[in-house]
Motif scaffolding. Structure first.
Motif, PDB file in Angstrom:
ATOM      1  N   SER A 147      33.634   4.121 -24.931  1.00 20.25           N
ATOM      2  CA  SER A 147      32.819   3.135 -24.277  1.00 20.25           C
ATOM      3  C   SER A 147      32.167   3.307 -23.219  1.00 20.25           C
ATOM      4  CB  SER A 147      33.558   1.935 -24.379  1.00 20.25           C
ATOM      5  OG  SER A 147      32.922   0.759 -23.480  1.00 20.25           O
ATOM      6  N   ARG A 149      30.452   1.425 -21.181  1.00 22.68           N
ATOM      7  CA  ARG A 149      30.651   0.429 -20.395  1.00 22.68           C
ATOM      8  C   ARG A 149      32.129   0.612 -19.606  1.00 22.68           C
ATOM      9  NH1 ARG A 149      30.404  -5.595 -22.650  1.00 22.68           N
ATOM     10  NH2 ARG A 149      28.118  -4.895 -22.739  1.00 22.68           N
ATOM     11  N   TYR A 150      33.096   1.030 -20.564  1.00 22.08           N
ATOM     12  CA  TYR A 150      34.240   0.966 -20.126  1.00 22.08           C
ATOM     13  C   TYR A 150      34.482   2.266 -18.969  1.00 22.08           C
ATOM     14  CZ  TYR A 150      39.300   1.886 -19.501  1.00 22.08           C
ATOM     15  OH  TYR A 150      40.628   2.028 -18.832  1.00 22.08           O
ATOM     16  N   GLU A 153      32.736   1.099 -15.817  1.00 23.09           N
ATOM     17  CA  GLU A 153      33.389   0.218 -14.920  1.00 23.09           C
ATOM     18  C   GLU A 153      34.749   0.668 -14.367  1.00 23.09           C
ATOM     19  OE1 GLU A 153      34.097  -3.178 -17.752  1.00 23.09           O
ATOM     20  OE2 GLU A 153      32.000  -3.842 -17.292  1.00 23.09           O
ATOM     21  N   SER A 154      35.263   1.602 -14.958  1.00 28.90           N
ATOM     22  CA  SER A 154      36.820   2.069 -14.481  1.00 28.90           C
ATOM     23  C   SER A 154      36.795   3.052 -13.580  1.00 28.90           C
ATOM     24  CB  SER A 154      37.392   2.899 -15.659  1.00 28.90           C
ATOM     25  OG  SER A 154      37.555   2.044 -17.067  1.00 28.90           O
ATOM     26  N   GLN A 159      42.994   0.604 -10.976  1.00 29.70           N
ATOM     27  CA  GLN A 159      43.671  -0.382 -11.569  1.00 29.70           C
ATOM     28  C   GLN A 159      45.059  -0.307 -11.211  1.00 29.70           C
ATOM     29  OE1 GLN A 159      42.668  -0.903 -15.699  1.00 29.70           O
ATOM     30  NE2 GLN A 159      41.422   0.893 -15.762  1.00 29.70           N
ATOM     31  N   GLU A 241      31.372  -1.181 -31.496  1.00 36.35           N
ATOM     32  CA  GLU A 241      32.151  -1.988 -30.542  1.00 36.35           C
ATOM     33  C   GLU A 241      33.525  -1.644 -30.770  1.00 36.35           C
ATOM     34  OE1 GLU A 241      31.514  -5.095 -33.858  1.00 36.35           O
ATOM     35  OE2 GLU A 241      30.156  -3.466 -32.730  1.00 36.35           O
ATOM     36  N   PRO A 243      37.305  -0.313 -30.801  1.00 38.44           N
ATOM     37  CA  PRO A 243      38.089   0.230 -29.805  1.00 38.44           C
ATOM     38  C   PRO A 243      38.728   1.728 -30.428  1.00 38.44           C
ATOM     39  CG  PRO A 243      39.353  -1.508 -30.784  1.00 38.44           C
ATOM     40  CD  PRO A 243      38.056  -1.817 -31.168  1.00 38.44           C
TER      41      PRO A 243
END
Length: 252
Positions: A147, A149-150, A153-154, A159, A241, A243
Motif C-alpha cells: 500500500s 498510502r501505508y 504514512e509509516s 509506532q 484495496e 490487505p
C-alpha cells in the motif's frame, strides 16, 4: 541508495519472542481447508515453531515442516512431543533443500516469501516447490499487498508499543516499530525496538514487497497457473484495496 545487506536479524527468530508476537490464527482455516482437500501429504515451508504445523497435524493432516532456524525447530519438536503428535521437522533452506519426496500440497504461510529479496532467489524457491509437488498438487502462499498510502504514512512516525505480550517467564515485552521503504530494492526496512523486562535492543526485519502484476508474471514465468487469488483469508476476491495477496496455484 542504501546498499546495506538485506535480511532478518537473528533475534527475530528467538523462539520465545517469535511465539509471543506470532499469535495470528486468521490463516489457519484457509490452510487447513487446503490441506484436507489435498488428500495426501503436505509440506509447510518456513514452519517456524509450528504455529500452523501442529494444529494441522492435530486435525489428521500428514504434514512435514521445514525451516532454516534450528532454535525454532527445537521449539516446534518440543511442542509436538508435548501434544503427542508425530510430525517430521527438517532444517533447510526453502530455496534448495531436497526432501526426496513429493507432496500433494506445498504452502508458504505468513508472508515468508517476502524474506527472499532477489528475483533469482524467488525463482529458486518456485523451482524447488515444483520439484516437491506431485502431479495435480497445489502450491499456496500469502504475502502483503503493498500500500503506497501505508508506506508514506509509516515513514513519518514511530509506532510506539505496536506489539505487546508476556514471555513464558512473565516478563513484559513491548515493541516499537520504525519503517523505511527502499524503493530501488522494493523492500520495507523495518526496525523493531524491543523493550523486554527493563532491557532494550533493536532488531531488523526486511520484507520484499511484491506488486500484484509482478507476482502474477513471476508465477507464470516459473511454470505455475494461478487457480485462485484472494485478498483476505475470508476468501474475498483480490482487489486494489485488499490487505493480502493469497494464491492457490498449480503447475502448468
Amino acid at each position: 541508495m542504501n546498499s546495506s545487506p538485506l535480511g532478518v536479524d537473528r533475534r527475530i527468530y528467538d523462539a520465545d519472542l517469535y511465539d509471543g508476537f506470532n499469535r495470528f490464527t486468521d490463516d489457519l482455516p484457509f490452510y487447513l481447508c487446503l490441506a484436507r482437500a489435498a488428500r495426501g501429504s503436505v509440506l509447510e515451508l518456513c514452519c517456524g515453531t509450528g504455529r500452523l504445523t501442529l494444529p494441522l497435524a492435530g486435525a489428521g493432516v500428514d504434514i512435514t515442516g521445514l525451516d532454516f532456524t534450528s532454535s525454532m525447530l527445537e521449539r516446534a519438536r518440543r511442542k509436538a512431543r508435548e501434544a503427542r503428535l508425530r510430525i517430521r521437522f527438517v532444517r533447510g533452506d526453502m530455496k534448495a533443500k531436497s526432501l526426496g519426496r513429493k507432496f500433494r500440497l506445498v504452502f508458504i504461510p505468513f508472508n515468508s516469501l517476502q524474506n527472499t529479496y532477489s528475483v533469482e532467489d524467488v525463482e529458486r524457491v518456485f523451482r524447488n516447490v515444483r520439484r516437491h509437488l506431485s502431479p495435480g498438487g497445489r502450491f499456496a502462499f500469502d504475502v502483503f499487498n503493498p500500500s503506497v498510502r501505508y508506506i508514506v504514512e509509516s515513514e513519518r512516525k514511530v509506532q510506539k508499543a505496536k506489539i505487546r505480550f508476556r514471555l513464558p517467564d512473565g516478563r513484559k515485552v513491548s515493541i516499537d516499530e520504525r519503517f523505511r521503504y527502499d524503493a530501488a530494492r522494493q523492500t520495507a526496512r523495518v526496525t523493531w525496538v524491543h523493550h523486554v523486562g527493563g532491557k532494550t535492543f533493536a532488531s531488523r526485519l526486511d520484507m520484499r514487497c511484491f506488486y500484484p502484476l509482478e507476482l502474477d508474471a513471476l508465477l507464470r514465468h516459473n511454470g505455475f497457473s494461478v487457480l485462485r487469488k484472494y485478498g483476505s483469508f475470508d476468501l474475498k476476491p483480490f482487489r486494489s484495496e485488499s490487505p493480502k495477496q493469497i494464491f492457490v496455484c498449480a503447475q502448468r
